[in-house]
Design an enzyme around this catalytic site. Structure first.
Site, PDB file in Angstrom:
ATOM      1  N   GLU A 172      47.809  -8.484 -34.280  1.00  0.00           N
ATOM      2  CA  GLU A 172      48.609  -8.789 -33.078  1.00  0.00           C
ATOM      3  C   GLU A 172      48.236 -10.136 -32.442  1.00  0.00           C
ATOM      4  OE1 GLU A 172      48.179  -5.094 -30.938  1.00  0.00           O
ATOM      5  OE2 GLU A 172      49.404  -4.061 -32.413  1.00  0.00           O
ATOM      6  N   ASP A 194      44.268 -10.159 -25.477  1.00  0.00           N
ATOM      7  CA  ASP A 194      45.418  -9.250 -25.564  1.00  0.00           C
ATOM      8  C   ASP A 194      45.017  -7.878 -25.017  1.00  0.00           C
ATOM      9  OD1 ASP A 194      47.471  -7.533 -26.297  1.00  0.00           O
ATOM     10  OD2 ASP A 194      47.570  -8.165 -28.381  1.00  0.00           O
TER      11      ASP A 194
HETATM   12  N1  LIG Z   1      52.938  -5.966 -13.917  1.00  0.00           N
HETATM   13  C1  LIG Z   1      51.998  -5.232 -14.503  1.00  0.00           C
HETATM   14  N2  LIG Z   1      50.770  -5.098 -13.948  1.00  0.00           N
HETATM   15  C2  LIG Z   1      49.817  -4.350 -14.534  1.00  0.00           C
HETATM   16  N3  LIG Z   1      50.002  -3.699 -15.688  1.00  0.00           N
HETATM   17  C3  LIG Z   1      51.191  -3.804 -16.285  1.00  0.00           C
HETATM   18  C4  LIG Z   1      52.247  -4.580 -15.744  1.00  0.00           C
HETATM   19  N4  LIG Z   1      53.320  -4.484 -16.573  1.00  0.00           N
HETATM   20  C5  LIG Z   1      52.947  -3.681 -17.596  1.00  0.00           C
HETATM   21  N5  LIG Z   1      51.676  -3.270 -17.430  1.00  0.00           N
HETATM   22  C6  LIG Z   1      50.906  -2.369 -18.310  1.00  0.00           C
HETATM   23  O1  LIG Z   1      50.849  -2.925 -19.605  1.00  0.00           O
HETATM   24  C7  LIG Z   1      50.735  -1.875 -20.564  1.00  0.00           C
HETATM   25  C8  LIG Z   1      51.741  -2.085 -21.665  1.00  0.00           C
HETATM   26  O2  LIG Z   1      51.492  -3.286 -22.252  1.00  0.00           O
HETATM   27  P1  LIG Z   1      52.107  -3.649 -23.673  1.00  0.00           P
HETATM   28  O3  LIG Z   1      53.533  -3.323 -23.721  1.00  0.00           O
HETATM   29  O4  LIG Z   1      51.682  -5.033 -23.949  1.00  0.00           O
HETATM   30  O5  LIG Z   1      51.271  -2.624 -24.564  1.00  0.00           O
HETATM   31  P2  LIG Z   1      51.521  -2.145 -26.037  1.00  0.00           P
HETATM   32  O6  LIG Z   1      51.918  -3.307 -26.872  1.00  0.00           O
HETATM   33  O7  LIG Z   1      52.383  -0.961 -26.039  1.00  0.00           O
HETATM   34  O8  LIG Z   1      50.074  -1.635 -26.434  1.00  0.00           O
HETATM   35  P3  LIG Z   1      49.008  -2.152 -27.490  1.00  0.00           P
HETATM   36  O9  LIG Z   1      49.240  -3.588 -27.717  1.00  0.00           O
HETATM   37  O10 LIG Z   1      47.718  -1.869 -26.800  1.00  0.00           O
HETATM   38  O11 LIG Z   1      49.197  -1.307 -28.690  1.00  0.00           O
HETATM   39  C9  LIG Z   1      51.005  -0.587 -19.825  1.00  0.00           C
HETATM   40  O12 LIG Z   1      49.777   0.094 -19.612  1.00  0.00           O
HETATM   41  C10 LIG Z   1      51.592  -1.041 -18.511  1.00  0.00           C
HETATM   42  O13 LIG Z   1      51.294  -0.167 -17.476  1.00  0.00           O
HETATM   43 MG   LIG Z   2      50.794  -4.864 -27.790  1.00  0.00          MG
END
Ligand SMILES: Nc1ncnc2c1ncn2[C@@H]1O[C@H](COP(=O)(O)OP(=O)(O)OP(=O)(O)O)[C@@H](O)[C@H]1O
Ligand SMILES: [Mg+2]
Length: 504
Positions: A172, A194
């Site tokens: 990633e 990340d």
């Molecule tokens: N504005 C914000 N402030 C704080 N946290 C946030 C905000 N927007 C999203 N998040 C958090 O970011 C997380 C999701 O991030 P992301 O979509 O990058 O993760 P993912 O790609 O699904 O997970 P990973 O990369 O760990 O497998 C969630 O826990 C969400 O609550």
């Molecule tokens: Mg991710």
């Protein structure tokens, strides 16, 4: 040949992208709108399988049969601390599978983790097919840099189950660096921090135009936004217990409502100093009187509760900087990826460390899918985009010696692809087989590392103990996946390699 799409298979959110005919990279929208598909799988009370937004919409009412954050369990042994920890925080049922993996019980049906990932991948694929108007059979899929061989293998298997060829697994943070750096003719050292929903990764990547060379990587696949939510949830539960002497943690519906709200309030607190935390009629007193959760959550409280988590990311960051022999002042660019990096205190801490603000050049939610699509495009037959990704393994790979000692074959941050051969011999007369247990991890004792497999090499020419000479080759491919082979050096013959059931 059909197109290759790029897929970011996230813990909480998944996203896909593609490079179009005109060379533009596009995120693939779902029903013309959102780019993000929740990584959630559920079975409703009528037995229908729901994936993505449909699954998320009903999860408050159906927590027992709604699976989320399954990526945290993929390629994991059942009897490990992380699985125990997970059991406490989710309402769905887990049990030990035949291969000592984790199996989920959803509506009384068993699902392996790779099956759950396959369902999500299939949903993403069908969204992509609708958008492109053609069949999609190939994809580049991203995984956390900190994934072990076994976890990578499980993602490949998930693709196979649905006839989606995962042409390449890439890390990633490397994908995010690609999204940031492609076509800019850069020559710089970047740090990619990340922090997503489930995992934390940090990679130090030297970009030299179209060469992306990872110098060091590290992470924790149990550190992400979900843990920030959990810190809030624990606080709310304790506070409620103090006030009313009622423990809500045994009530799945109440817990799901609190969990949902915790995430929303956490996100709110990234842009405001305080937000109401209120769950009306969360439970009743023994006398039948309804009780509410109702108070004001401040940003300060959130920061206090999650300080240990932020500290853990900083410790890992510093270790990786140290591994790369890099001083913060020699970092040209800091890229923030993952939704949780929007939390102001995270940005503030990093700004202090690097004495400069993070780059605005990447979108924290989209960079990984975009990088995957760019890389996918470079692998297409008619592509004239030439890219070089030089990655590393995140943790040492090695074998078990007498007494459970871990003998390192590849140290962490060893460049991939990579191959190494070791010599071994027999320990008793007439021995024709040699068994070997392979682990991945950074601990000196194998019991603290992840078992990758139990290998059996057979077909050795029988002879007296200690006489035979065999050469065992460890081959880690460009995706960080290990294959093993062995040769009888006396006869020059290749030996038969069997991977036995993985047990701890
Ligand atoms: N504005 C914000 N402030 C704080 N946290 C946030 C905000 N927007 C999203 N998040 C958090 O970011 C997380 C999701 O991030 P992301 O979509 O990058 O993760 P993912 O790609 O699904 O997970 P990973 O990369 O760990 O497998 C969630 O826990 C969400 O609550
Ligand atoms: Mg991710």
């Amino acid at each position: 040949m059909s197109k290759i799409i790029g897929i970011d298979l996230g813990t909480t959110n998944s996203c896909a992208a593609i490079v179009e005919e005109n060379g533009q990279v596009k995120l693939i929208p779902y029903k013309g709108g959102e780019f993000i598909i929740p990584s959630i799988f559920a079975i409703d009370d009528k037995g229908n399988e729901l994936i993505g937004h449909e699954a998320k919409r009903q999860w408050q009412l159906n927590p027992r049969n709604t699976v989320y954050a399954a990526k945290r369990l993929i390629g994991r042994s059942f009897h490990t601390d992380v699985v125990g920890q997970m059991k406490k925080s989710v309402a769905y049922e887990m049990k030990a599978g035949e291969r000592n993996d984790v199996v989920l019980d959803v509506a009384h049906k068993n699902f392996r983790l790779s099956e759950i990932s396959a369902k999500i991948l299939n949903k993403i694929r069908s969204v992509a097919q609708d958008y492109l108007g053609e069949k999609v059979t190939r994809a580049v899929v991203t995984v956390p840099a900190y994934f072990t061989d076994r976890q990578r293998q499980a993602v490949k298997d998930a693709g196979k189950m649905i006839q989606l060829e995962v042409v390449r697994i890439i890390n990633e943070p490397t994908a995010a660096a690609l999204a940031y750096g492609i076509g800019k003719n850069l020559h710089e050292t970047t740090v990619i921090y990340d922090l997503g929903g489930g995992t934390f990764d940090v990679s130090i990547i030297e970009i030299r135009d179209r060469v992306f060379e990872v110098k060091a990587t590290g992470g924790d696949i149990f550190l992400g936004g979900l843990d920030f939510d959990q810190a809030m949830i624990n606080y709310v539960i304790e506070d409620f217990n103090k006030k009313h002497s009622i423990d809500l943690s045994g009530d799945p519906v109440a817990m799901q409502r609190i969990k949902d709200l915790a995430e929303r309030v956490k996100i709110d607190l990234s842009s405001r100093e305080q937000a109401p935390f209120s769950v009306p009629f969360v439970t009743m007193t023994p006398q039948g009187q309804p009780l509410n959760i109702d108070f004001v959550f401040t940003r300060k409280l959130l920061e206090d509760l999650t300080l240990p988590l932020v500290n853990r990311t900083v410790d890992i960051l510093m270790r990786v900087m140290n591994d790369a022999g890099l001083d913060p002042k020699n970092v040209d660019e800091l890229l923030l990826v993952g939704g949780q990096t929007r939390m102001p205190v995270v940005q503030k801490r990093l700004q202090e460390i690097f004495a400069k603000p993070p780059s605005k050049g990447v979108h924290p939610d989209e960079a990984v899918a975009i990088g995957a699509a760019v890389y996918a495009h470079s692998l297409e037959d008619n592509s004239n985009l030439k890219l070089q990704l030089l990655d590393v393994i995140p943790m040492a790979i090695g074998l078990e010696k007498a007494g459970g000692e871990f003998h390192t074959v590849f140290p962490r941050n060893a460049a991939i692809p990579n191959a190494k051969a070791i010599e071994a011999t027999t320990s008793y007369d007439g021995q024709t087989e040699v068994a070997m247990r392979i682990f991945q991890g950074d601990h000196a004792h194998v019991s603290h590392n992840e078992l990758l497999g139990d290998f059996l090499f057979s077909g050795l020419k029988a002879g007296p103990a200690g006489k035979a000479r065999l050469e065992i080759t460890f081959d880690v491919n460009i995706e960080g996946i290990l294959t093993m082979s062995a040769r009888d050096l006396e006869t020059g013959k290749q030996m038969k390699t069997t991977v036995r059931v993985t047990q701890h």
